[in-house]
Write a protein that holds these residues in place. Structure first.
Motif, PDB file in Angstrom:
ATOM      1  N   ASP A  89       0.817  -1.216   0.000  1.00  0.00           N
ATOM      2  CA  ASP A  89       0.000   0.000   0.000  1.00  0.00           C
ATOM      3  C   ASP A  89       0.848   1.262   0.000  1.00  0.00           C
ATOM      4  OD1 ASP A  89      -2.244  -1.542   0.019  1.00  0.00           O
ATOM      5  OD2 ASP A  89      -2.841  -1.090   2.087  1.00  0.00           O
ATOM      6  N   SER A  90       1.943   1.256   0.755  1.00  0.00           N
ATOM      7  CA  SER A  90       2.773   2.464   0.841  1.00  0.00           C
ATOM      8  C   SER A  90       3.339   2.851  -0.518  1.00  0.00           C
ATOM      9  CB  SER A  90       3.900   2.267   1.850  1.00  0.00           C
ATOM     10  OG  SER A  90       4.780   1.229   1.444  1.00  0.00           O
ATOM     11  N   ARG A  91       3.555   1.873  -1.372  1.00  0.00           N
ATOM     12  CA  ARG A  91       4.093   2.134  -2.705  1.00  0.00           C
ATOM     13  C   ARG A  91       2.986   2.426  -3.721  1.00  0.00           C
ATOM     14  NH1 ARG A  91       7.427  -0.638   0.292  1.00  0.00           N
ATOM     15  NH2 ARG A  91       9.672  -0.625  -0.106  1.00  0.00           N
ATOM     16  N   ILE A  92       1.956   1.613  -3.715  1.00  0.00           N
ATOM     17  CA  ILE A  92       0.912   1.759  -4.723  1.00  0.00           C
ATOM     18  C   ILE A  92       0.097   3.031  -4.496  1.00  0.00           C
ATOM     19  CG2 ILE A  92      -1.124   0.711  -5.773  1.00  0.00           C
ATOM     20  CD1 ILE A  92       1.603  -0.718  -6.271  1.00  0.00           C
ATOM     21  N   LEU A  93      -0.341   3.272  -3.270  1.00  0.00           N
ATOM     22  CA  LEU A  93      -1.202   4.423  -3.010  1.00  0.00           C
ATOM     23  C   LEU A  93      -0.469   5.738  -3.231  1.00  0.00           C
ATOM     24  CD1 LEU A  93      -3.146   3.186   0.163  1.00  0.00           C
ATOM     25  CD2 LEU A  93      -3.859   3.136  -2.243  1.00  0.00           C
ATOM     26  N   SER A  94       0.779   5.829  -2.780  1.00  0.00           N
ATOM     27  CA  SER A  94       1.532   7.066  -2.990  1.00  0.00           C
ATOM     28  C   SER A  94       1.742   7.333  -4.474  1.00  0.00           C
ATOM     29  CB  SER A  94       2.878   7.012  -2.263  1.00  0.00           C
ATOM     30  OG  SER A  94       3.661   5.926  -2.721  1.00  0.00           O
ATOM     31  N   THR A  95       2.078   6.287  -5.218  1.00  0.00           N
ATOM     32  CA  THR A  95       2.289   6.448  -6.657  1.00  0.00           C
ATOM     33  C   THR A  95       0.986   6.813  -7.352  1.00  0.00           C
ATOM     34  OG1 THR A  95       4.051   4.803  -6.529  1.00  0.00           O
ATOM     35  CG2 THR A  95       3.234   5.344  -8.726  1.00  0.00           C
ATOM     36  N   ARG A  96      -0.113   6.177  -6.950  1.00  0.00           N
ATOM     37  CA  ARG A  96      -1.419   6.486  -7.553  1.00  0.00           C
ATOM     38  C   ARG A  96      -1.786   7.949  -7.351  1.00  0.00           C
ATOM     39  NH1 ARG A  96      -5.515   2.293  -5.693  1.00  0.00           N
ATOM     40  NH2 ARG A  96      -4.224   1.088  -7.152  1.00  0.00           N
ATOM     41  N   ASN A  97      -1.556   8.473  -6.156  1.00  0.00           N
ATOM     42  CA  ASN A  97      -1.905   9.867  -5.887  1.00  0.00           C
ATOM     43  C   ASN A  97      -1.023  10.836  -6.668  1.00  0.00           C
ATOM     44  OD1 ASN A  97      -4.056   9.391  -4.095  1.00  0.00           O
ATOM     45  ND2 ASN A  97      -2.649   9.030  -2.396  1.00  0.00           N
ATOM     46  N   ILE A  98       0.251  10.489  -6.829  1.00  0.00           N
ATOM     47  CA  ILE A  98       1.139  11.324  -7.644  1.00  0.00           C
ATOM     48  C   ILE A  98       0.676  11.336  -9.093  1.00  0.00           C
ATOM     49  CG2 ILE A  98       3.459  11.434  -8.646  1.00  0.00           C
ATOM     50  CD1 ILE A  98       4.484  10.427  -5.909  1.00  0.00           C
ATOM     51  N   VAL A  99       0.397  10.167  -9.636  1.00  0.00           N
ATOM     52  CA  VAL A  99      -0.004  10.073 -11.039  1.00  0.00           C
ATOM     53  C   VAL A  99      -1.344  10.764 -11.266  1.00  0.00           C
ATOM     54  CG1 VAL A  99      -0.660   8.476 -12.880  1.00  0.00           C
ATOM     55  CG2 VAL A  99       1.359   8.007 -11.464  1.00  0.00           C
ATOM     56  N   ASP A 100      -2.270  10.607 -10.333  1.00  0.00           N
ATOM     57  CA  ASP A 100      -3.553  11.300 -10.458  1.00  0.00           C
ATOM     58  C   ASP A 100      -3.348  12.812 -10.533  1.00  0.00           C
ATOM     59  OD1 ASP A 100      -4.924   8.919 -10.449  1.00  0.00           O
ATOM     60  OD2 ASP A 100      -5.588   9.078  -8.356  1.00  0.00           O
ATOM     61  N   ALA A 101      -2.426  13.334  -9.721  1.00  0.00           N
ATOM     62  CA  ALA A 101      -2.140  14.769  -9.744  1.00  0.00           C
ATOM     63  C   ALA A 101      -1.548  15.193 -11.086  1.00  0.00           C
ATOM     64  CB  ALA A 101      -1.191  15.133  -8.599  1.00  0.00           C
ATOM     65  N   LEU A 102      -0.657  14.379 -11.622  1.00  0.00           N
ATOM     66  CA  LEU A 102      -0.046  14.696 -12.915  1.00  0.00           C
ATOM     67  C   LEU A 102      -1.078  14.654 -14.040  1.00  0.00           C
ATOM     68  CD1 LEU A 102       3.317  12.717 -12.646  1.00  0.00           C
ATOM     69  CD2 LEU A 102       3.034  15.194 -12.695  1.00  0.00           C
ATOM     70  N   LEU A 103      -1.931  13.651 -14.027  1.00  0.00           N
ATOM     71  CA  LEU A 103      -2.937  13.531 -15.081  1.00  0.00           C
ATOM     72  C   LEU A 103      -3.950  14.667 -15.004  1.00  0.00           C
ATOM     73  CD1 LEU A 103      -3.577   9.667 -15.044  1.00  0.00           C
ATOM     74  CD2 LEU A 103      -2.301  10.993 -16.743  1.00  0.00           C
ATOM     75  N   ALA A 104      -4.279  15.094 -13.790  1.00  0.00           N
ATOM     76  CA  ALA A 104      -5.234  16.195 -13.624  1.00  0.00           C
ATOM     77  C   ALA A 104      -4.633  17.525 -14.063  1.00  0.00           C
ATOM     78  CB  ALA A 104      -5.687  16.271 -12.169  1.00  0.00           C
ATOM     79  N   SER A 105      -3.320  17.676 -13.905  1.00  0.00           N
ATOM     80  CA  SER A 105      -2.685  18.956 -14.256  1.00  0.00           C
ATOM     81  C   SER A 105      -2.581  19.150 -15.762  1.00  0.00           C
ATOM     82  CB  SER A 105      -1.291  19.039 -13.637  1.00  0.00           C
ATOM     83  OG  SER A 105      -0.372  18.199 -14.339  1.00  0.00           O
ATOM     84  N   GLY A 106      -2.479  18.036 -16.495  1.00  0.00           N
ATOM     85  CA  GLY A 106      -2.359  18.136 -17.952  1.00  0.00           C
ATOM     86  C   GLY A 106      -1.030  18.673 -18.426  1.00  0.00           C
TER      87      GLY A 106
END
Length: 303
Positions: A89-106
């Motif tokens: 979880d410490s790896r997957i969730l942190s990475t998911r939140n980073i990627v979500d932020a990048l995808l939202a920023s465009g």
């Protein structure tokens, strides 16, 4: 360059953030406690937040030029069900939140995401493993595959994703070497198990240089084996470390059954290992400052 780092207060993160700060970059470190982060890595600006949870920190990440994702709880423990969940979880969730932020920023960025040579599984054979080798079928292989796949989602938004598969990082102020050195100085060091298992390692400065090389070379993406070009067997590592310290090896090997009894399933990681080579780095013209184990240990132990 503005560099945003998760896991920046750990052993590897401290070294990388300090070296990037010394190189003139503005470094931001995500931490659950900005105060503690300021004390731990005073050369970096602290951003408060939990990488496993969405929050305002994601905006800071999305506004950066580069993200170094090093977050993840230690694997050096008994792999109970709770520990396995924490490791994953410490790896997957942190990475998911980073990627979500990048995808939202465009906005196109570079994401350098940590992974590990555990991707290839624990091996007792002499197979040479490069970035094209197949993944293993054990717990750490599963963790690394899922971790990397989560990071690769960022490529959908134009982010350049580099997957750094770490070997054992050797450094002065922590990690495996800091634990082993006093043992060998006290004449208590010895090979583990058969001593024939491969040990893929890297000097902390070469790891920094790989990260810097990846930032500067826009043609690099995908997996990079972050290991020195000369892996050694465990017995050779023990003999070289003892020699650099000027100590003899006088004890017999640590029996495999004892390590399995003490470490459980994690003992297999120690007893098997992998013979990993940095093919993609070499093919892209990267030159190692510390290509051999003796060079690395003599530098780090200042003999």
């Amino acid at each position: 360059m503005k560099i945003f780092v998760t896991g920046g207060t750990g052993f590897v993160g401290k070294y990388l953030t300090r070296r990037f700060s010394e190189s003139g970059h503005k470094v931001y470190v995500l931490s659950r406690s900005a105060r503690r982060a300021g004390e731990s890595v005073p050369w970096a600006a602290a951003v408060e937040g939990d990488p496993k949870k969405p929050g305002p920190w994601q905006e800071s990440a999305a506004q950066s030029d580069a993200i170094l994702n090093l977050a993840g709880t230690s694997i050096f423990t008994l792999w109970t069900d709770a520990a396995r969940k924490s490791i994953l979880d410490s790896r997957i969730l942190s990475t998911r939140n980073i990627v979500d932020a990048l995808l939202a920023s465009g906005k196109a960025k570079i994401l350098i995401n940590a992974s590990a040579v555990g991707f290839y599984g624990s091996r007792l054979d002499d197979a040479v493993l490069d970035e094209n080798s197949l993944p293993g079928d054990e717990f750490m292989s599963e963790v690394c595959r899922n971790w990397e796949n989560e990071a690769l989602r960022a490529a959908q938004g134009g982010t350049r994703v580099v997957l750094c598969r770490f070997g054992v990082v050797l450094g002065r102020e922590g990690g495996a070497l800091a634990k082993m050195t006093p043992v060998f100085r006290s004449l208590l060091g010895s090979p583990l198990g058969s001593g024939r298992q491969w040990f893929s390692w890297i000097h902390q400065e070469d790891l920094f240089r790989i990260f810097s090389f990846s930032l500067d070379n826009h043609g690099i993406s995908g997996p990079l084996n972050c290991v020195a070009p000369n892996p050694v067997r465990n017995a050779v590592f023990a003999k070289t470390l003892a020699g650099v310290l000027g100590r003899p090896l006088i004890l017999p090997v640590v029996p495999a059954f004892l390590l399995r009894m003490l470490l459980g399933e994690f003992g297999n990681v120690v007893l098997k290992g992998q013979k990993v080579v940095p093919k993609n780095l070499i093919d892209n013209g990267f030159s190692f400052a510390f290509p051999t184990l003796r060079q690395a240990l003599e530098d780090l132990l200042d003999q």
